[in-house]
Design a protein around this motif. Structure first.
Motif, short mmCIF file in Angstrom:
data_model
loop_
_atom_site.label_atom_id
_atom_site.label_comp_id
_atom_site.label_asym_id
_atom_site.label_seq_id
_atom_site.Cartn_x
_atom_site.Cartn_y
_atom_site.Cartn_z
N GLN A 280 -7.57 8.99 21.62
CA GLN A 280 -6.40 9.16 22.48
C GLN A 280 -6.00 7.82 23.11
OE1 GLN A 280 -4.68 12.12 22.58
NE2 GLN A 280 -3.14 10.79 23.52
N LYS A 281 -6.99 6.97 23.35
CA LYS A 281 -6.70 5.64 23.89
C LYS A 281 -5.82 4.86 22.91
CE LYS A 281 -9.94 5.87 27.29
NZ LYS A 281 -9.77 5.67 28.72
N TYR A 282 -6.14 4.96 21.62
CA TYR A 282 -5.35 4.27 20.60
C TYR A 282 -3.95 4.90 20.49
CZ TYR A 282 -3.66 2.89 15.98
OH TYR A 282 -2.89 2.44 14.94
N PHE A 283 -3.88 6.23 20.48
CA PHE A 283 -2.59 6.91 20.37
C PHE A 283 -1.67 6.50 21.53
CE2 PHE A 283 -5.17 10.57 18.33
CZ PHE A 283 -5.22 9.89 17.13
N TRP B 81 -19.69 10.83 14.50
CA TRP B 81 -18.59 10.60 15.43
C TRP B 81 -17.55 9.67 14.80
CZ3 TRP B 81 -17.68 12.64 20.33
CH2 TRP B 81 -16.61 12.08 21.02
N CYS B 82 -18.03 8.59 14.19
CA CYS B 82 -17.13 7.60 13.61
C CYS B 82 -16.38 8.16 12.40
CB CYS B 82 -17.91 6.35 13.21
SG CYS B 82 -16.87 4.90 12.90
N LEU C 234 -7.76 9.39 12.79
CA LEU C 234 -6.87 8.23 12.75
C LEU C 234 -6.05 8.20 11.47
CD1 LEU C 234 -9.32 5.55 14.22
CD2 LEU C 234 -7.18 6.32 15.28
N LEU C 235 -6.68 8.54 10.36
CA LEU C 235 -5.95 8.59 9.08
C LEU C 235 -4.86 9.65 9.11
CD1 LEU C 235 -8.89 8.13 6.54
CD2 LEU C 235 -7.19 6.43 7.23
N GLU C 236 -5.16 10.79 9.72
CA GLU C 236 -4.15 11.85 9.85
C GLU C 236 -2.98 11.39 10.71
OE1 GLU C 236 -6.07 15.31 11.35
OE2 GLU C 236 -7.32 15.61 9.56
N PHE C 237 -3.26 10.52 11.67
CA PHE C 237 -2.22 9.99 12.55
C PHE C 237 -1.29 9.05 11.79
CE2 PHE C 237 -0.84 6.74 15.68
CZ PHE C 237 -0.19 7.56 16.61
N GLY C 238 -1.78 8.49 10.69
CA GLY C 238 -0.95 7.61 9.88
C GLY C 238 -1.14 6.13 10.16
N VAL C 239 -2.38 5.73 10.47
CA VAL C 239 -2.63 4.31 10.76
C VAL C 239 -2.44 3.47 9.49
CG1 VAL C 239 -4.23 4.81 12.63
CG2 VAL C 239 -5.12 4.60 10.31
N PRO C 240 -2.07 2.18 9.65
CA PRO C 240 -1.89 1.33 8.47
C PRO C 240 -3.20 0.98 7.78
CG PRO C 240 -1.56 0.06 10.47
CD PRO C 240 -1.68 1.50 10.89
N GLY C 241 -4.30 1.16 8.49
CA GLY C 241 -5.61 0.87 7.91
C GLY C 241 -6.70 1.10 8.93
N ALA D 298 0.82 -1.21 0.00
CA ALA D 298 0.00 0.00 0.00
C ALA D 298 0.85 1.26 0.00
CB ALA D 298 -0.93 0.00 1.21
N ASN D 299 2.14 1.13 0.36
CA ASN D 299 3.08 2.27 0.34
C ASN D 299 2.55 3.48 1.12
OD1 ASN D 299 5.12 1.04 -1.26
ND2 ASN D 299 3.87 1.40 -3.09
N GLY D 300 2.05 3.19 2.31
CA GLY D 300 1.59 4.29 3.16
C GLY D 300 0.12 4.65 3.00
N LYS D 301 -0.53 4.14 1.96
CA LYS D 301 -1.96 4.41 1.79
C LYS D 301 -2.73 3.48 2.73
CE LYS D 301 -5.67 4.50 -1.63
NZ LYS D 301 -6.07 4.25 -3.05
N PRO D 302 -3.62 4.02 3.56
CA PRO D 302 -4.30 3.18 4.55
C PRO D 302 -5.24 2.17 3.91
CG PRO D 302 -5.25 5.39 4.52
CD PRO D 302 -4.02 5.44 3.66
#
Length: 318
Positions: free
Chosen positions: A217-220, A283-284, A291-298, A10-14
Motif C-alpha cells: 500500500q505504501k508503493y500504491f 511474504w515476498c 505488485l504484478l497485478e497492479f501493473g508495475v513495469p518490473g 516489453a509491451n506491458g510484460k513486467p
C-alpha cells in the motif's frame, strides 16, 4: 540498451532485474559470476551494481600512534559493470554517487562508462560514512543527487567542465533515481520529499527505482502521489525478502522503513531460522504477485549478492 527502452519493448510484460554488491577487496570477478549465474537463467533485463564510499579506519603505527586511512572495502563498480556486460551480454547499471567524488572525478567516470557502452546510471547522493553524523560532500563535488543529475544531463548535451573544449562528444545516458515510498529519512515530511523528487524528474531523470518496502500500500500510495504531481516516468518497485530474525531490527534501522505487523508477528512466533526464512519468502512472493497485478513495469530485487532467495521468488512468480 536504456532501461526505458527495455520497458517499452516489453509491451506491458513486467521486467525482472537485480541489484548486487561488488565483491570485497581481495576477491575476484568470479565471486560476482557465481552470484549471478543462477539469476541469469531468469533473463534479467538489467543488473545494478552498487558503489561504496571509502571508510576511515585507524591503523597502528610502529611508534604506537594511530594513523587514519581511507579504505574502500568494495572497489570496482565500473569494472564489474563492464565484466557483466561482456560476460552475460546483459545491461549493467552502475550506481553513481556524490560522496567521495569531485565533479572532475564524476566526469571522468562518466567518460569511462561511455567508452564501455554502458547506457544507464543510477544517480544517488549516497549515505554518510560511519564517521560522519551527516553527509559531507567532497570539496568541488556534487552535494545533492539533483546536482549530479545536472552534470549527467550536461554531458548528454556535450557540455563538459572545461568550457574551452570544442566539438565535444555527447553522451546518451539514461538516468535512474531513487524513490522513497516511506520518505527519505532526512526529509522532514513526505510532501517535501516528493517536491525534490519532482525536481529531479524535471532536471532529466528517466525512471525511478524505489527503496525496499514490505507494505504494498505504501508503493500504491507513492505512485498515486507521483501521478498527481505529473511525475509520469516509470516507477519500478524495489523489494527484498526478509530472511533472518535479526532483520526485524536491522532493516528498519538501516533503511528507515516499517515492517507490517502481521509479518513481524509471524517472524516472532517462528521456532527456527528456516521457518523465518520461509515466512520471508512467502511474504515476498505474495507481495510480488500483488505488485504484478497492479501493473508495475518490473520488479527489482535487492539481492545483497545472495542469489538463492531471489531465484526462488523469481521461479514462483515469472
Amino acid at each position: 540498451m536504456k532501461v526505458t527502452e527495455h520497458i517499452e519493448r516489453a509491451n506491458g510484460k513486467p521486467l525482472f532485474s537485480v541489484e548486487i554488491l561488488p565483491p570485497l577487496k581481495g576477491q575476484d570477478v568470479n565471486c560476482t559470476f557465481k552470484t549471478l549465474d543462477p539469476l541469469v537463467e531468469m533473463k534479467p533485463a538489467f543488473i545494478d551494481v552498487t558503489y561504496h564510499r571509502e571508510e576511515f579506519v585507524y591503523k597502528q603505527k610502529e611508534n604506537g600512534l594511530l594513523k587514519r586511512h581511507q579504505v574502500r572495502k568494495r572497489p570496482g563498480t565500473v569494472a564489474i559493470c563492464a565484466a557483466i556486460q561482456n560476460h552475460y551480454k546483459i545491461d549493467a547499471i552502475p550506481h553513481l554517487i556524490c560522496g567521495g567524488f569531485t565533479k572532475e572525478d564524476t566526469e571522468d567516470a562518466l567518460i569511462d562508462l561511455n567508452f564501455l557502452d554502458i547506457d544507464n546510471v543510477l544517480v544517488l547522493r549516497g549515505d554518510p560514512i560511519k564517521s560522519e553524523k551527516t553527509f559531507v560532500p567532497e570539496v568541488d563535488g556534487n552535494a545533492y543527487a539533483s546536482e549530479l543529475i545536472e552534470q549527467v544531463t550536461a554531458l548528454n548535451k556535450g557540455v563538459y567542465l572545461d568550457d574551452e573544449l570544442q566539438e565535444t562528444n555527447k553522451t546518451d545516458f539514461c538516468i535512474g533515481i531513487a524513490g522513497y515510498p516511506e520518505k527519505h529519512f532526512e526529509s522532514p515530511n513526505l510532501a517535501m520529499d516528493m517536491f525534490y523528487l519532482k525536481k529531479k524528474v524535471e532536471l532529466g531523470a528517466d525512471y525511478i527505482v524505489t527503496q525496499m518496502f514490505f507494505d504494498n500500500q505504501k508503493y500504491f500510495d507513492f505512485v498515486k502521489k507521483c501521478r498527481e504531481m505529473d511525475i509520469n516516468i516509470p516507477i519500478i518497485p524495489g523489494i527484498k525478502p526478509l530472511s533472518t530474525f535479526n532483520q526485524l531490527k536491522t532493516l528498519p534501522q538501516n533503511f528507515y522503513l516499517d515492517l507490517p505487523e502481521t509479518l513481524a508477528m509471524e517472524v516472532l512466533k517462528a521456532k527456527d531460522k528456516e521457518t523465518v526464512k520461509q515466512i520471508g519468502l512467502e511474504w515476498c512472493i505474495n507481495q510480488s504477485k500483488e505488485l504484478l497485478e497492479f501493473g508495475v513495469p518490473g520488479l527489482h530485487f535487492y539481492t545483497m549478492s545472495n542469489s538463492i532467495n531471489t531465484q526462488k521468488i523469481a521461479n514462483a512468480i515469472f
